[in-house]
Design a protein around this motif. Structure first.
Motif, short mmCIF file in Angstrom:
data_model
loop_
_atom_site.label_atom_id
_atom_site.label_comp_id
_atom_site.label_asym_id
_atom_site.label_seq_id
_atom_site.Cartn_x
_atom_site.Cartn_y
_atom_site.Cartn_z
N ARG A 93 0.85 -1.18 0.00
CA ARG A 93 0.00 0.00 0.00
C ARG A 93 0.89 1.23 0.00
N GLY A 94 0.42 2.28 -0.68
CA GLY A 94 1.23 3.48 -0.82
C GLY A 94 1.25 3.93 -2.26
N PRO A 95 2.07 4.93 -2.58
CA PRO A 95 2.15 5.40 -3.96
C PRO A 95 2.70 4.33 -4.89
N ASN A 96 2.09 4.23 -6.08
CA ASN A 96 2.51 3.24 -7.09
C ASN A 96 2.51 1.83 -6.52
N ALA A 97 1.44 1.47 -5.84
CA ALA A 97 1.35 0.15 -5.22
C ALA A 97 1.33 -0.94 -6.29
N LEU A 98 1.92 -2.09 -5.95
CA LEU A 98 2.07 -3.22 -6.88
C LEU A 98 1.45 -4.48 -6.29
N ILE A 99 1.06 -5.37 -7.20
CA ILE A 99 0.80 -6.77 -6.87
C ILE A 99 1.79 -7.59 -7.68
N ILE A 100 2.56 -8.44 -7.01
CA ILE A 100 3.58 -9.25 -7.69
C ILE A 100 3.34 -10.72 -7.35
N VAL A 101 3.35 -11.56 -8.39
CA VAL A 101 3.28 -13.00 -8.20
C VAL A 101 4.66 -13.57 -8.47
N TRP A 102 5.19 -14.32 -7.50
CA TRP A 102 6.55 -14.86 -7.56
C TRP A 102 6.51 -16.38 -7.70
N ASP A 103 7.52 -16.90 -8.38
CA ASP A 103 7.76 -18.34 -8.41
C ASP A 103 8.82 -18.64 -7.37
N THR A 104 8.44 -19.34 -6.30
CA THR A 104 9.39 -19.59 -5.21
C THR A 104 10.45 -20.61 -5.58
N PHE A 105 10.25 -21.36 -6.68
CA PHE A 105 11.28 -22.30 -7.11
C PHE A 105 12.46 -21.58 -7.74
N SER A 106 12.17 -20.58 -8.57
CA SER A 106 13.22 -19.88 -9.29
C SER A 106 13.49 -18.48 -8.76
N GLY A 107 12.57 -17.92 -7.97
CA GLY A 107 12.71 -16.54 -7.49
C GLY A 107 12.34 -15.50 -8.51
N VAL A 108 11.68 -15.91 -9.60
CA VAL A 108 11.34 -15.00 -10.69
C VAL A 108 9.97 -14.37 -10.44
N PRO A 109 9.84 -13.05 -10.59
CA PRO A 109 8.51 -12.43 -10.54
C PRO A 109 7.78 -12.68 -11.86
N VAL A 110 6.83 -13.59 -11.86
CA VAL A 110 6.19 -14.02 -13.11
C VAL A 110 5.09 -13.07 -13.55
N ARG A 111 4.59 -12.24 -12.65
CA ARG A 111 3.53 -11.31 -13.04
C ARG A 111 3.55 -10.12 -12.08
N THR A 112 3.48 -8.93 -12.65
CA THR A 112 3.36 -7.70 -11.87
C THR A 112 2.14 -6.94 -12.35
N ILE A 113 1.27 -6.59 -11.44
CA ILE A 113 0.06 -5.84 -11.75
C ILE A 113 0.23 -4.43 -11.22
N PHE A 114 0.22 -3.46 -12.14
CA PHE A 114 0.38 -2.06 -11.77
C PHE A 114 -0.99 -1.40 -11.60
N GLU A 115 -1.05 -0.44 -10.70
CA GLU A 115 -2.25 0.38 -10.50
C GLU A 115 -3.49 -0.47 -10.29
N SER A 116 -3.35 -1.53 -9.49
CA SER A 116 -4.51 -2.36 -9.18
C SER A 116 -5.50 -1.60 -8.32
N HIS A 117 -4.98 -0.92 -7.32
CA HIS A 117 -5.80 -0.04 -6.47
C HIS A 117 -5.00 1.24 -6.28
N PRO A 118 -5.03 2.15 -7.26
CA PRO A 118 -4.11 3.29 -7.27
C PRO A 118 -4.28 4.26 -6.11
N GLU A 119 -5.43 4.24 -5.45
CA GLU A 119 -5.63 5.24 -4.39
C GLU A 119 -4.78 4.93 -3.16
N ASP A 120 -4.91 3.71 -2.61
CA ASP A 120 -4.25 3.42 -1.34
C ASP A 120 -3.57 2.06 -1.30
N GLY A 121 -3.57 1.30 -2.37
CA GLY A 121 -2.94 -0.01 -2.35
C GLY A 121 -3.88 -1.09 -1.84
#
Length: 920
Positions: A93-121
């Motif tokens: 939560r905060g400015p430019n809040a993100l949602i990130i989906v990670w693969d715990t096997f490789s440590g790779v962020p497989v998906r990043t969602i920008f501005e999902s809830h731009p007001e407060d995260g």
């Protein structure tokens, strides 16, 4: 391809040594106790996943290794893990809040969602049983619920709905394991059931609950789950009860009942215990609860108790995470029996549990346990600070770091091997600051109640009685270079000095003297060495802009002598200071202020010798240290380490205003509270205050040197800081003014041959600066001229009388406002000096403004003020009417009265008087 080929356990095989960054996160001490701790692997590889500030930490407990998932710029507010423990979704939560989906096997962020809830995260998140869908709830006052298919490359949710304020602040959500189109959320007072479909209008299914709904006290809701029989849902409460929800209400006519989840109503309240339930989970065909007394209980589908786990040292439970691997199965119970089993780890007689699955338990007092179900063994895995971590200190000769928190916990770690060595609890007060003495024998701790403890550096036992002489929390503490003196600063603006003495053959410390040296908060205290001797010197710097030096040799009991008191800033606020490395024959003190400027002050006279543009990474420098030299480093090369409000960075010395010679990385988004460097300069440590974490950063100086080289040599970085660069219109205009100043210095009407030169006299610097839009004060002008005049070697005694264009550009870039002219600063001045008129605007009376300009600050004479205002108002092109005779005082007064309104706003002052453009 990395994700496709990834397997469990391969994460820690990655090579992290080849990072292109100057600072690399190496280890994290502490975690966010308000979020769940998850078990990723159990058995030979015991791997946990938890959140520390803005970083996800994957921690191999047995292998003593960490891997860090970095991508958030704000503190992570919620997370969820898929059923197979492979996918982790995090949100902040905060400015430019993100949602990130990670693969715990490789440590790779497989998906990043920008501005999902731009007001407060985001405040709550969950992942479906099939790991295809995410549901998020925004953190704003008006909450929005969104469902995402995170495997699709779209920034829009599949569906969303807005929640009415009367539903309360929904802070927990979970999917129905049997149907990903259903999920439930709850606040402290309301529970909402959802059914989402992409082909219909998005709606939530809920009706407001009231005390009359239950006809009894149920307490506050904690967590909700769907029953494994796929027809009911459960909600735990603070009264130790479970509310059962069902679409089939025996009190309602079957013909009037709605299908679930539209018809979900509370059908039953089961009182399980008196203690508040904090965790409620479904595990296969069992229901598991955790409570404020640290008890874990297992129930069957009818909420009949099967077994209990408890331990005397476990606090209120925050989360439970069960292993995906099963040990050898226990003996089966006889058909039809419902055994009641109790497992106390304090008892030697442990009984096999009906559910043979190990789990990780985290408590709200920042402790994590691994619970082995076969032996009922509670093994403490982590024990961290549960309040703000505000103090860190590195040992001067060994790989030890001390960490102190407001909960009174003091821990010492071997940071080379990331191993905990010793700890001590101070229950009376919180630790605010720490410092090792230069010899490494003592560790001094300053506390929030004003006390000071001198501890043995290894055992942490007190070496003398508690020192209680501060009237407020101790904010700074430091030893002299010879370990003979100890100085502290506190929130009551006092500096107190202690002296080492010999009592009965033992070293001890006694109070020497104290002084209320400042009238605003003290930002730094600094010990040094007197020039020409080995005697210590002590300085303090405050927000009152005063740099105070004390004479320790002349100070006696209860009398601290001051030798110098100098104002080091005119309008900016100094924030920190350090001894500048001896790069020339002259010794300097380096200071940094809240206007992104760094200053070099002569160590003896305290005269400002140079003003330089500091790092500009969103907030000013809060703390600075000279990085200790490594054995393999160039002895002529020095570096500065610093923290801003939320970042840690490195700066190549000498400072010259080149922005490519510094770098910074987010370390603690909620604010960094302290900074320390290892004795060999290989590691930097930052404390995060409220986030209760300490981060260890590995230094890579070659990466910083490479970045500075790629930024360009000589004047290239400075040309790029000009509007439009070297080929821009601003540079050509600057050249014109520069050469026009040459003409003026030789006389406008001279008939002699012009002497073409690349220099202008120093006295022309103010005129050219003002011509290009920088309006320095008289004190700033004096500092600029002195900076150039004495820029040659001080021992040579040579004074510079002129400046060339390249040096002028550097001078301009280093002295001009780092962030440009600000209308906000002018409005703040009117807020302080003005009053509210009939329209509600902040205004200053015309007569008051003229009086302030002549009587306050850098005072102007009446003639100077008249000349300035008539120049601004009377000779501006485009004015209608005849121009008054400004050489006549009455004419100047008439012009001022005619052109300046009786009440002046900040906008009128900027646009109509100064003639500056105001951005829309």
């Amino acid at each position: 391809s990395l994700v496709w080929a990834a397997k469990p356990g391969m994460l820690f095989q990655k090579d992290k040594e080849s990072s292109p960054h100057s600072l690399n996160l190496s280890w994290v001490f502490g975690y966010n106790r308000s979020l769940a701790v998850h078990s990723l692997m159990d058995g030979e590889d015991r791997v946990l996943l938890y959140v520390s500030s803005h970083t996800v930490v994957i921690h191999d407990i047995l292998g003593n290794r960490q891997y860090h998932l970095q991508g958030h710029a704000n503190v992570i507010s919620c997370l969820c893990v898929s059923e197979d423990k492979r996918w982790v979704a995090t949100a902040d939560r905060g400015p430019n809040a993100l949602i990130i989906v990670w693969d715990t096997f490789s440590g790779v962020p497989v998906r990043t969602i920008f501005e999902s809830h731009p007001e407060d995260g985001v405040c709550a998140i969950a992942i479906s049983q099939d790991a295809k869908y995410l549901v998020t709830i925004s953190a704003g006052t008006v909450q929005r619920v969104c469902v995402w298919r995170w495997t699709l490359p779209t920034e829009k949710p599949l569906c969303s709905t807005e929640l009415r304020p009367e539903f309360g602040y929904q802070n927990y959500v979970i999917f129905n394991p049997q149907d990903p189109h259903e999920f439930v959320s709850n606040s402290k007072t309301q529970v909402i059931f959802y059914l989402w479909v992409t082909s219909a209008r998005d709606e939530l299914m809920a009706s407001l609950l009231s005390p009359q709904t239950f006809r009894s006290v149920v307490g506050r809701f904690s967590q909700s789950v769907f029953h494994f029989n796929n027809s009911q849902a459960l909600t735990g409460t603070s009264a130790g009860k479970v509310v059962m929800w069902d679409a089939v209400d025996p009190r309602t006519d079957p013909k009037e009942q709605q299908a679930r989840p539209l018809g979900m109503t509370p059908t039953k309240i089961v009182s399980l215990q008196k203690e508040s339930l904090t965790v409620l989970q479904v595990l296969e065909s069992y229901i598991v609860t955790g409570d404020v007394k640290g008890q874990v209980k297992f129930y069957d589908g009818e909420l009949l108790l099967l077994s209990i786990y408890s331990h005397s040292k476990v606090g209120p439970i925050r989360s439970l995470s069960f292993s995906t691997t099963l040990p050898d199965p226990p003996d089966a119970f006889p058909a039809g029996s419902r055994p009641f089993l109790t497992s106390e780890s304090d008892s030697s007689n442990s009984v096999s549990l009906a559910l043979n699955r190990n789990f990780i338990l985290s408590s709200s007092d920042a402790t994590v346990f691994h619970v082995a179900t076969d032996s009922a063994n509670f093994e403490k895995v982590l024990e961290e600070a549960k309040k703000s971590v505000s103090a860190i200190a590195c040992h001067p000769q060994q790989t030890l770091v001390a960490v102190g928190s407001h909960c009174g916990l003091l821990k010492v770690w071997d940071y080379r091997h990331s191993k905990y060595l010793a700890s001590r609890i101070f229950p009376e007060a919180g630790i605010q600051c720490l410092s090792y003495d230069p010899e490494g024998y003592f560790l001094a701790a300053g506390f929030t109640d004003g006390s000071v403890y001198i501890l043995d550096a290894i055992s942490l036992q007190s070496s003398c009685k508690e020192l209680q002489f501060s009237q407020g929390p101790v904010t700074h503490i430091s030893f002299s270079h010879n370990s003979q003196y100890l100085a502290t600063a506190d929130e009551k603006y006092s500096v107190i000095v202690y002296k080492k003495v010999l009592q009965n053959g033992h070293r001890s410390w006694e109070h020497l003297a104290g002084l209320d040296s400042h009238y605003k908060p003290i930002r730094s205290i600094l010990f040094g060495v007197q020039p020409g001797s080995n005697e210590p010197r002590l300085l303090s710097l405050g927000e009152d802009r005063q740099l105070v030096e004390y004479d320790l040799s002349s100070s006696i009991k209860d009398h601290l002598v001051v030798t110098h008191r100098v104002r080091v800033e005119q309008s900016a606020v100094p924030l920190c200071m350090a001894w500048y490395p001896q790069l020339s024959t002259e010794s300097f003190i380096l200071t940094a202020n809240n206007c992104y400027k760094m200053k070099l002050l002569n160590a003896t006279t305290k005269m400002c010798r140079k003003t330089l543009l500091g790092p500009t990474y969103g907030s000013p420098l809060e703390k600075i240290q000279i990085l200790p030299m490594t054995s393999s480093a160039d002895p002529k090369q020095h570096y500065l380490v610093y923290v801003t409000k939320d970042k840690v960075g490195l700066q190549i010395l000498p400072v010259d205003g080149n922005p490519h010679k510094s770098s910074a990385f987010i370390c603690h988004p909620n604010g960094a509270s302290d900074l320390a460097s290892s004795y060999d300069g290989r590691y930097i440590f930052t404390a995060g205050g409220r986030d209760c974490t300490v981060m260890k950063w590995k230094v890579n100086l070659s990466a910083l040197d490479a970045a500075a080289f790629l930024g360009g040599e000589d004047m290239i970085p400075f040309y790029n800081l000009l509007d439009g660069g070297r080929e821009g219109e601003f540079f050509r205009e600057l050249e014109d003014y520069f050469y026009y100043a040459q003409i003026c210095s030789q006389g406008m009407t001279t008939l002699e041959n012009r002497q073409v030169s690349t220099h202008i006299p120093l006295e022309k610097i103010p005129s050219v600066m003002r011509a290009i839009g920088f309006y320095p004060s008289e004190e700033e002008i004096e500092e600029m001229i002195n900076e150039v005049k004495f820029s040659k070697d001080v021992d040579a005694g040579e004074q510079v009388t002129e400046i060339d264009l390249e040096d002028f550009i550097k001078l301009y870039i280093n002295h001009r406002p780092a962030l440009g002219l600000s209308m906000k600063s002018l409005q703040r001045a009117f807020q302080v000096l003005g009053y509210d008129n009939e329209k509600g605007d902040k205004v200053i009376d015309r007569g008051d403004l003229l009086s302030l300009l002549q009587c306050r600050g850098e005072q102007m004479t009446e003639d100077e003020l008249a000349q300035c205002l008539t120049t601004l108002l009377g000779r501006r092109p485009g004015r209608r009417g005849s121009e008054p005779d400004i050489s006549d005082p009455s004419g100047a007064a008439a012009l001022i009265e005619e052109e300046i309104p009786a009440e002046i706003t900040a906008e009128i002052f900027a646009a109509d008087i100064l003639g500056l453009p105001i951005a829309a």
